[in-house]
Design an enzyme around this catalytic site. Structure first.
Site, mmCIF file in Angstrom:
data_model
loop_
_atom_site.group_PDB
_atom_site.id
_atom_site.type_symbol
_atom_site.label_atom_id
_atom_site.label_comp_id
_atom_site.label_asym_id
_atom_site.label_seq_id
_atom_site.Cartn_x
_atom_site.Cartn_y
_atom_site.Cartn_z
ATOM 1 N N CYS A 45 45.671 41.142 28.387
ATOM 2 C CA CYS A 45 44.592 39.934 27.847
ATOM 3 C C CYS A 45 44.472 38.807 28.809
ATOM 4 C CB CYS A 45 45.247 39.750 26.286
ATOM 5 S SG CYS A 45 45.334 41.125 25.379
ATOM 6 N N THR A 46 45.631 38.741 29.675
ATOM 7 C CA THR A 46 45.737 37.511 30.412
ATOM 8 C C THR A 46 44.910 37.871 31.836
ATOM 9 O OG1 THR A 46 47.628 36.877 29.846
ATOM 10 C CG2 THR A 46 47.080 36.095 32.120
#
Length: 157
Positions: A45-46
Site C-alpha cells: 500500500c505504501t
C-alpha cells in the site's frame, strides 16, 4: 447497485483527510481515480501510494483527481498521508459503503485463515462521473503507469 463500465457512479459522500467531505457530484468536470487498498503503512500500500504521489503532477495535467480508500480511521490516514507526503486525500471507509458500492470486499486468506478484506482495485471515472476503466486484483508494479496512461488517453477523448 454495483458499478458497471460506461455507467454513471451513484453520487456519494465520504470523510477524507484534511477535514474534507468528498462528494462525487462536487468533482464534476474532473476525471477521478479512486484506488482501494487494504491497509495504511503496509509495504504494498505504501509503494502504490508513493507511485501515485510521484506521478501526481502528471495526473493533475490530465485533469485527474486521485483518492485512496481503505477502512482505516481518519487518524491513521492522516499519519500515513503525512509520513508519505501524499498530495492527494485519503478516504476513510470504516462503514464499507464505498467498498460495497465498488464491490471490492473479497474473501482472502492469510496464513491459512480466511477473512474479508479489500481487494486492491482502481477505478477511473470521466469528468461526468461515468466509470470508464477498472482494474481489480491489482499487482502494484507498473500499475500507476497503466492508470496514468488511461487517464491521459481519456482526457484526449
Amino acid at each position: 447497485m454495483a458499478v458497471a463500465l460506461d455507467q454513471p457512479i451513484t453520487d456519494f459522500q465520504a470523510q477524507a483527510t484534511s477535514g474534507q467531505q468528498i462528494s462525487l457530484s462536487a468533482l464534476q468536470g474532473q476525471q477521478v481515480v479512486i484506488y482501494f487498498y487494504p491497509k495504511d503503512s503496509t509495504p504494498g500500500c505504501t509503494t502504490e501510494g508513493q507511485g501515485f504521489r510521484d506521478r501526481y503532477a502528471e495526473f493533475q495535467a490530465a485533469n485527474t483527481q486521485i483518492f485512496g480508500v481503505s477502512r482505516d480511521s481518519l487518524k491513521a490516514h492522516e499519519n500515513f498521508k503525512g509520513k508519505q507526503q501524499f498530495p492527494f486525500e485519503l478516504i476513510s471507509d470504516g462503514d464499507e459503503a464505498l467498498c460495497q458500492l465498488f464491490e471490492v470486499i473479497k474473501l482472502k486468506k492469510l496464513y491459512g485463515k480466511e477473512y474479508l478484506g479489500i481487494e486492491r482495485s482502481t477505478f477511473l471515472l470521466d469528468q461526468h462521473g461515468v466509470l470508464r476503466q477498472e482494474w481489480r486484483g491489482v499487482k502494484v508494479p507498473g500499475h500507476v503507469d497503466a492508470v496514468l496512461a488511461a487517464a491521459q488517453a481519456l482526457q484526449q477523448r
